[in-house]
Design a protein around this motif. Structure first.
Motif, PDB file in Angstrom:
ATOM      1  N   ASN A 190      28.693  -1.524  11.004  1.00 39.14           N
ATOM      2  CA  ASN A 190      27.901  -0.344  10.681  1.00 39.14           C
ATOM      3  C   ASN A 190      27.273   0.222  11.936  1.00 39.14           C
ATOM      4  O   ASN A 190      27.531  -0.258  13.039  1.00 39.14           O
ATOM      5  N   TYR A 191      26.429   1.255  11.807  1.00 39.76           N
ATOM      6  CA  TYR A 191      25.897   1.929  12.993  1.00 39.76           C
ATOM      7  C   TYR A 191      24.711   1.190  13.596  1.00 39.76           C
ATOM      8  O   TYR A 191      24.477   1.258  14.791  1.00 39.76           O
ATOM      9  N   GLY A 192      23.955   0.485  12.733  1.00 39.60           N
ATOM     10  CA  GLY A 192      22.812  -0.280  13.229  1.00 39.60           C
ATOM     11  C   GLY A 192      22.063  -0.879  12.070  1.00 39.60           C
ATOM     12  O   GLY A 192      22.329  -0.528  10.916  1.00 39.60           O
ATOM     13  N   PRO A 193      21.123  -1.805  12.356  1.00 40.48           N
ATOM     14  CA  PRO A 193      20.371  -2.450  11.266  1.00 40.48           C
ATOM     15  C   PRO A 193      19.618  -1.438  10.406  1.00 40.48           C
ATOM     16  O   PRO A 193      19.322  -1.701   9.241  1.00 40.48           O
ATOM     17  N   GLY A 198      17.245   1.163   5.765  1.00 42.70           N
ATOM     18  CA  GLY A 198      17.033   2.431   5.061  1.00 42.70           C
ATOM     19  C   GLY A 198      17.134   2.237   3.552  1.00 42.70           C
ATOM     20  O   GLY A 198      16.337   2.775   2.778  1.00 42.70           O
ATOM     21  N   SER A 199      18.113   1.443   3.136  1.00 37.33           N
ATOM     22  CA  SER A 199      18.292   1.153   1.713  1.00 37.33           C
ATOM     23  C   SER A 199      17.099   0.376   1.157  1.00 37.33           C
ATOM     24  O   SER A 199      16.604   0.669   0.080  1.00 37.33           O
ATOM     25  N   ARG A 200      16.665  -0.631   1.931  1.00 30.69           N
ATOM     26  CA  ARG A 200      15.531  -1.452   1.454  1.00 30.69           C
ATOM     27  C   ARG A 200      14.259  -0.630   1.408  1.00 30.69           C
ATOM     28  O   ARG A 200      13.444  -0.784   0.500  1.00 30.69           O
ATOM     29  N   ARG A 201      14.099   0.277   2.376  1.00 33.26           N
ATOM     30  CA  ARG A 201      12.902   1.144   2.361  1.00 33.26           C
ATOM     31  C   ARG A 201      12.903   2.060   1.132  1.00 33.26           C
ATOM     32  O   ARG A 201      11.849   2.407   0.613  1.00 33.26           O
ATOM     33  N   LEU A 202      14.071   2.447   0.687  1.00 28.88           N
ATOM     34  CA  LEU A 202      14.142   3.256  -0.542  1.00 28.88           C
ATOM     35  C   LEU A 202      13.754   2.435  -1.772  1.00 28.88           C
ATOM     36  O   LEU A 202      13.495   2.991  -2.833  1.00 28.88           O
ATOM     37  N   GLY A 203      13.767   1.097  -1.617  1.00 34.79           N
ATOM     38  CA  GLY A 203      13.330   0.231  -2.716  1.00 34.79           C
ATOM     39  C   GLY A 203      14.417  -0.611  -3.343  1.00 34.79           C
ATOM     40  O   GLY A 203      14.157  -1.404  -4.246  1.00 34.79           O
ATOM     41  N   TYR A 204      15.658  -0.454  -2.876  1.00 36.95           N
ATOM     42  CA  TYR A 204      16.758  -1.240  -3.447  1.00 36.95           C
ATOM     43  C   TYR A 204      16.673  -2.696  -3.011  1.00 36.95           C
ATOM     44  O   TYR A 204      16.234  -2.994  -1.899  1.00 36.95           O
ATOM     45  N   ASP A 205      17.130  -3.604  -3.878  1.00 38.44           N
ATOM     46  CA  ASP A 205      17.434  -4.963  -3.453  1.00 38.44           C
ATOM     47  C   ASP A 205      18.866  -4.911  -2.927  1.00 38.44           C
ATOM     48  O   ASP A 205      19.776  -4.444  -3.610  1.00 38.44           O
ATOM     49  N   LEU A 206      19.047  -5.344  -1.694  1.00 37.51           N
ATOM     50  CA  LEU A 206      20.348  -5.262  -1.046  1.00 37.51           C
ATOM     51  C   LEU A 206      20.926  -6.679  -0.970  1.00 37.51           C
ATOM     52  O   LEU A 206      20.316  -7.562  -0.378  1.00 37.51           O
ATOM     53  N   ILE A 207      22.084  -6.890  -1.576  1.00 39.14           N
ATOM     54  CA  ILE A 207      22.736  -8.207  -1.514  1.00 39.14           C
ATOM     55  C   ILE A 207      24.043  -8.035  -0.753  1.00 39.14           C
ATOM     56  O   ILE A 207      25.008  -7.457  -1.265  1.00 39.14           O
TER      57      ILE A 207
END
Ligand code: MN
Ligand code: MN
Length: 319
Positions: A190-193, A198-207
């Motif tokens: 990907n382009y960077g961490p 960004g996804s986690r800041r939106l509130g998603y749980d990222l697995i």
């Protein structure tokens, strides 16, 4: 009341007749209908290989292989459900905002009538319009987003609406409940961490897939079920969540994905959730050797429909 179920391939050979999903009747009605399969033949918002506009046709062609008893879940789907192939949304090639309006216009009355739409994309940008329609009826939904990619860019080529941005837009528009939502199967260079953050800041749980390798699928399913709880949920399944060995016909493949068996187990493990809609996106029939991707996509749609049938049996048993 009329009930709609597939034509039996025990009596009429499955290669006969006009192709509809699973040989369901093509009827544009809500009456006596529990679920409707809807095609969204749109692929003008992709960042690499196009051709998902032909996915509804490709998946329908292969879906004639599906039979009504699901042994993995031990349920005869049409003992509990009446379903139709609702046809395709007339998209407007090249014009995403007009296309969104047409998808919304098709999905909102379905949802209002209590019909669960099971959609075939299309590229992943279509999910925004589906969720706009469903959220108007059900309020903001939990989302189980299964994908190799987070699809939460803000701007993509300077544009708001592409297949790289939908899961940011749906939070901004208040269509989903991120605290009840999860992104599963994420991986690849990907382009960077910041992409994941960004996804986690939106509130998603990222697995991520890396975490799934560590904790295993059962732990992932427990985490998804705990997170979604009893919220109304939309399942959005990008076929590129699956390894290109099992689903090569997609626009943005990433190695190291789910096997066919794993993705089927993942969807089956969602039984009991309050499913209000789903889509399977990003299948490109023109790139599909021996149609293996379309075959998996058709079976994944069947597993999603099975979840609706199970919910009926379980609700019935509990009543
Ligand atoms: Mn996607
Ligand atoms: Mn993807």
């Amino acid at each position: 009341m009329t009930r709609y179920e597939p034509k039996s391939s025990l009596h009429s050979p499955r290669f006969c007749g006009i192709r509809t999903f699973m040989r369901l009747p093509h009827v544009e009605t809500f009456d006596g209908v529990d679920f409707a399969v809807v095609g969204i033949p749109w692929d003008d918002a992709v960042s690499h290989r196009s051709g998902a506009r032909m996915a509804p046709e490709g998946i329908r062609r292969i879906s004639v292989m599906l039979r009504p008893w699901n042994p993995a879940q031990n349920v005869k789907v049409f003992d509990h459900l009446s379903g139709v192939d609702y046809g395709d949304v007339d998209i407007v090639p090249g014009y995403i905002e007009d296309t969104y309006r047409r998808i919304e216009a098709a999905f909102e009355p379905l949802a209002r009538a209590g019909v669960v739409p099971i959609a075939m994309g299309g590229d992943h940008s279509v999910t925004v319009a589906e969720l706009r329609a469903l959220a108007r009826v059900h309020g903001p939904l939990a989302v189980v987003h299964i994908d190799a990619h987070v699809d939460t860019l803000d701007l993509h080529f300077g544009k708001k609406y592409t297949h790289g941005t939908p899961f940011r837009r749906v939070v901004e528009e208040g269509l989903v409940r991120p605290e009840r939502s999860v992104q599963v199967g994420i991986r690849g260079p990907n382009y960077g961490p910041g992409d994941y953050e960004g996804s986690r800041r939106l509130g998603y749980d990222l697995i991520t897939m890396y975490e799934i390798e560590e904790i295993g699928l059962n732990a992932v399913l427990r985490r998804i079920r705990a997170r979604v709880g009893d919220a109304p949920v939309f399942v959005s399944l990008d076929i590129d969540a699956v390894d290109p060995a099992y689903a090569p016909a997609t626009g943005t493949p990433e190695v190291g994905g789910f096997t066919g068996r794993e993705i089927l187990a993942l969807v089956r493990g969602l039984r009991g959730l309050d499913l209000r809609g789903a889509d399977v996106v990003e299948v490109i029939p023109a790139l599909d050797p021996a149609e293996i991707t379309a075959y998996l996509a058709a079976n994944l749609m069947y597993e999603l429909i099975t979840l609706l049938a199970l919910r009926r049996t379980e609700a019935g048993a509990g009543a």
